[in-house]
Design a protein around this motif. Sequence first.
Motif, PDB file in Angstrom:
ATOM      1  N   ALA A   1       0.719   7.210 -22.454  1.00 56.17           N
ATOM      2  CA  ALA A   1      -0.638   7.664 -22.778  1.00 56.17           C
ATOM      3  C   ALA A   1      -1.411   6.522 -23.439  1.00 56.17           C
ATOM      4  N   ALA A   2      -0.742   5.769 -24.314  1.00 60.34           N
ATOM      5  CA  ALA A   2      -1.412   4.646 -24.984  1.00 60.34           C
ATOM      6  C   ALA A   2      -1.788   3.568 -23.970  1.00 60.34           C
ATOM      7  N   GLU A   3      -0.907   3.289 -23.016  1.00 52.94           N
ATOM      8  CA  GLU A   3      -1.233   2.267 -21.991  1.00 52.94           C
ATOM      9  C   GLU A   3      -2.408   2.721 -21.139  1.00 52.94           C
ATOM     10  N   ALA A   4      -2.368   3.986 -20.718  1.00 53.56           N
ATOM     11  CA  ALA A   4      -3.448   4.494 -19.858  1.00 53.56           C
ATOM     12  C   ALA A   4      -4.779   4.472 -20.610  1.00 53.56           C
ATOM     13  N   LEU A   5      -4.755   4.844 -21.895  1.00 54.44           N
ATOM     14  CA  LEU A   5      -5.994   4.825 -22.690  1.00 54.44           C
ATOM     15  C   LEU A   5      -6.523   3.402 -22.839  1.00 54.44           C
TER      16      LEU A   5
ATOM     17  N   GLU B   1       3.741  13.336 -10.605  1.00 56.82           N
ATOM     18  CA  GLU B   1       4.843  14.278 -10.827  1.00 56.82           C
ATOM     19  C   GLU B   1       5.405  14.102 -12.254  1.00 56.82           C
ATOM     20  N   ARG B   2       5.547  12.868 -12.673  1.00 59.50           N
ATOM     21  CA  ARG B   2       6.159  12.559 -13.969  1.00 59.50           C
ATOM     22  C   ARG B   2       5.215  12.870 -15.140  1.00 59.50           C
ATOM     23  N   PHE B   3       3.925  12.438 -15.033  1.00 55.66           N
ATOM     24  CA  PHE B   3       3.012  12.520 -16.182  1.00 55.66           C
ATOM     25  C   PHE B   3       1.911  13.579 -16.021  1.00 55.66           C
TER      26      PHE B   3
ATOM     27  N   ARG C   1       5.533   1.250 -15.433  1.00 54.36           N
ATOM     28  CA  ARG C   1       5.040   2.313 -16.318  1.00 54.36           C
ATOM     29  C   ARG C   1       5.690   3.662 -16.042  1.00 54.36           C
ATOM     30  N   LEU C   2       6.254   3.842 -14.855  1.00 59.70           N
ATOM     31  CA  LEU C   2       6.981   5.094 -14.569  1.00 59.70           C
ATOM     32  C   LEU C   2       8.153   5.286 -15.539  1.00 59.70           C
ATOM     33  N   ASP C   3       8.654   4.188 -16.108  1.00 66.86           N
ATOM     34  CA  ASP C   3       9.783   4.287 -17.048  1.00 66.86           C
ATOM     35  C   ASP C   3       9.333   4.493 -18.490  1.00 66.86           C
ATOM     36  N   ASN C   4       8.028   4.482 -18.743  1.00 67.49           N
ATOM     37  CA  ASN C   4       7.537   4.691 -20.111  1.00 67.49           C
ATOM     38  C   ASN C   4       7.823   6.111 -20.590  1.00 67.49           C
ATOM     39  N   ASP C   5       7.998   6.263 -21.918  1.00 62.71           N
ATOM     40  CA  ASP C   5       7.994   7.629 -22.464  1.00 62.71           C
ATOM     41  C   ASP C   5       6.537   8.101 -22.530  1.00 62.71           C
ATOM     42  N   ASP C   6       6.346   9.398 -22.749  1.00 64.26           N
ATOM     43  CA  ASP C   6       5.003   9.994 -22.660  1.00 64.26           C
ATOM     44  C   ASP C   6       3.995   9.316 -23.587  1.00 64.26           C
TER      45      ASP C   6
ATOM     46  N   ALA D   1       0.835  -1.209   0.000  1.00 62.31           N
ATOM     47  CA  ALA D   1       0.000   0.000   0.000  1.00 62.31           C
ATOM     48  C   ALA D   1       0.866   1.253   0.000  1.00 62.31           C
ATOM     49  N   ALA D   2       1.952   1.243   0.790  1.00 63.82           N
ATOM     50  CA  ALA D   2       2.840   2.411   0.847  1.00 63.82           C
ATOM     51  C   ALA D   2       3.571   2.582  -0.489  1.00 63.82           C
ATOM     52  N   ALA D   3       3.981   1.475  -1.113  1.00 65.09           N
ATOM     53  CA  ALA D   3       4.681   1.555  -2.402  1.00 65.09           C
ATOM     54  C   ALA D   3       3.744   2.109  -3.481  1.00 65.09           C
ATOM     55  N   ILE D   4       2.462   1.727  -3.425  1.00 64.99           N
ATOM     56  CA  ILE D   4       1.498   2.250  -4.405  1.00 64.99           C
ATOM     57  C   ILE D   4       1.262   3.737  -4.160  1.00 64.99           C
ATOM     58  N   ALA D   5       1.151   4.145  -2.916  1.00 63.25           N
ATOM     59  CA  ALA D   5       0.953   5.575  -2.621  1.00 63.25           C
ATOM     60  C   ALA D   5       2.148   6.391  -3.114  1.00 63.25           C
ATOM     61  N   ALA D   6       3.361   5.889  -2.870  1.00 62.69           N
ATOM     62  CA  ALA D   6       4.564   6.598  -3.332  1.00 62.69           C
ATOM     63  C   ALA D   6       4.622   6.599  -4.856  1.00 62.69           C
TER      64      ALA D   6
END
Length: 168
Positions: A148-152, A114-116, A139-144, A102-107
């Motif tokens: 965006a495609a993954e989130a969509l 901050e990133r996206f 996914r934090l390592d993805n380019d923009d 839970a703490a790792a997900i919150a962080a």
Amino acid sequence: MPAALTPAAFDALDPDAAASVVAVWAAVPAWIDAVVAARPYGTREALAAHADALARTWTRDDLDAALAHHPRIGEKPRGTGAEAAASRSEQSSMSAADATTAAAIAAGNAAYEERFGRVFLIRAAGRTPEPMRAALERRLDNDDETEAAEALDQLRQIALLRLEAAIA
Ligand code: 2AL
């Protein structure tokens, strides 16, 4: 959640009432209008196929519009509306998350925002907390563009699952 509608009942709703139903699946205004306007569908399969095809054309602006309605993973959805009820049900596995996860997900949520510049979105139904943490960190390592495609795609999956729960 409200009782499921038959496809015939969905086809017969007045346009405003149908739009209120579809808005719970994904708050993308042009998609809601297009899904409502293409009635009658006759079957749940035809409705799902058309809604899916239209969702595959979503843009980043659509993502931003819809995300305003999705609570963070691990954040208890507040409210009594159909959207909050759907989120609560989708995220139910989070109530069993261990404190470390839970703490790792919150962080991770904070780092993602901050990133996206938007909330991290994942189809939570069918996933336990640990795979969601792993997906968030990956996914934090993805380019923009990739992200965006993954989130969509996750937004589309959530919409289709909500459609399938709402239509009998
Ligand atoms: C959610 C949500 O509320 N339901 C789901 O599947 N994912 N939220 C999120 N930030 O990913």
